[in-house]
Design a protein around this motif. Structure first.
Motif: not given
Length: 418
Positions: A156-165, A184-192, A194-199
């Protein structure tokens, strides 16, 4: 339809499971006669010891069952429908009350999430790692071709950032499969979103069970609730099982409402009892002696270790290790009450309130231990079995001296605060 759960190794039970989980580093009595530097280096082998107990067996069975159910659902028609729905973002598999929508009924069960809660140092993470080692490595399926990871472990990230997880999960998958989802998840065009969708998609395709360690981080963080909702969405939208591992601090958080409590019910463990399992663990750890003078594990030492370790295996191991390190460095070369107490006083001060908050060491105790250590150094080891306690009590009464203080001149004394 392929049942991927058949790819798991055979489930083990009883003595077979105990043998598979046990880790005992190679040890020889000759090591006690080696050079000081060599003995100090080999002393760290104590931390590699793993003696399975009921907790280890339960965690193994829980993880195996969760992995089996998760793998059974991969490749089903419902799983493919869910994968497509998440990809297009058009359907939520669960409604606001947490119940399955009819179109995706059967894609989740009561084994989709669970917790493993226990006090720090009891060995939760070690048991989980040992269980994972028995579930096998990456599985390969031919029709259709894919690779599946039985268990992925993240913290679990220390700051509880779901993006970090999310980043941790994708990095672990990349590490095991040689993919590049993290980049791919680090691309500037990927919003939160979309990253969650990828995960969710990656988890659906490649992960059996996701283990999130140190989940107690969510209690004190303002983002804790947000991270927990992300975990729930991952469970609901990926068809995988999730185990959350942490300390008892997170129990009130998970008990806030029935929906949350239902999804986080699972295994809970306290410190060990003074029973056969604790004594066997101490016997094995105590047998790994690297000091020149071998000592026997007596009932008195066992009781002392139980009280001064808080019945936590991690503290027992630290005491035995540090006591021998001190004995070797100071030239005492003996593992006994004297060096164990020295390790407790010098190396574990910050843990005292958590280990034995109801016990106060008598000031005479330290002096008696020092006196015992002097006797040992002078080859005049005290024979505690030959000391007549009733006679000492009578002598103290006749001399009108404090009984505890008087006995403390001969043997270590501990006062218990009621």
């Amino acid at each position: 339809m392929t049942d991927y759960s058949t790819l798991l190794p055979k489930m083990l039970f009883g003595k077979e499971l105990e043998k598979a989980l046990t880790v005992l580093p190679v040890y020889s009595e000759n090591v006690r006669q080696m050079e000081t530097a060599e003995r100090l280096l080999r002393l760290s082998d104590i931390y590699k010891i793993f003696i399975p107990n009921e907790m280890a067996a339960e965690i193994y069975c829980k993880l195996y069952s969760m992995a089996s159910i998760s793998l059974q659902k991969k490749g089903t028609i419902e799983s493919v429908r869910l994968l497509n729905a998440v990809h297009h973002g058009i359907v939520e598999p669960y409604n606001e009350d947490g119940f399955q929508n009819d179109q995706y009924k059967g894609t989740a069960t009561g084994m989709t999430s669970a917790t493993c809660i226990g006090v720090s140092g009891i060995g939760k993470t070690t048991c989980i790692q040992a269980a994972i080692s028995l579930l096998g490595n990456v599985m390969e399926v031919d029709e259709p071709y894919r690779k599946i990871i039985p268990v992925v472990t993240v913290s679990c990230p220390f700051n509880c950032s779901f993006r970090s997880l999310c980043s941790q999960i994708l990095s672990k998958v990349d590490e095991c499969l040689g993919t590049n989802y993290f980049q791919k998840s680090r691309k500037s065009t990927m919003n939160a979103e979309q990253v969650m969708q990828m995960v969710c998609q990656v988890s659906n395709l490649y992960i059996g069970v996701l283990v999130i360690d140190e989940i107690q981080m969510i209690v004190e963080s303002k983002s804790g609730s947000q991270l927990y909702r992300m975990v729930l969405q991952l469970i609901n939208s990926s068809n995988i099982s999730v185990m959350m591992c942490g300390t008892p601090e997170c129990i009130p958080f998970f008990s806030q409402n029935p929906q949350m409590a239902r999804r986080t019910s699972g295994l809970q463990y306290d410190a060990m009892s003074y029973d056969g399992q604790f004594r066997e663990f101490c016997r094995v750890v105590f047998s790994y002696q690297y000091v020149q003078n071998k000592a026997e594990l007596t009932d008195g030492i066992l009781e002392w270790m139980y009280e001064h370790s808080g019945a936590i295996p991690g503290s027992v191991t630290a005491l035995v290790h540090d006591a021998q390190e001190i004995a070797i460095l100071t030239g005492k070369e003996e593992l006994g009450i004297a060096t164990l107490n020295e390790a407790y006083e010098r190396r574990m001060k910050m843990l005292h309130p958590y280990i034995i908050p109801n016990i106060r060491i008598n000031k005479k105790y330290a002096k008696a231990v020092e006196k015992t250590a002097e006797n040992i150094n002078n080859n005049e080891a005290a024979d505690f079995d030959s000391i007549d306690i009733p006679a000492l009590v009578e002598t103290a009464k006749k001399k009108e001296e404090d009984i505890v203080t008087f006995i403390g001149n001969y043997i270590p004394v501990r006062q218990v605060v009621l």
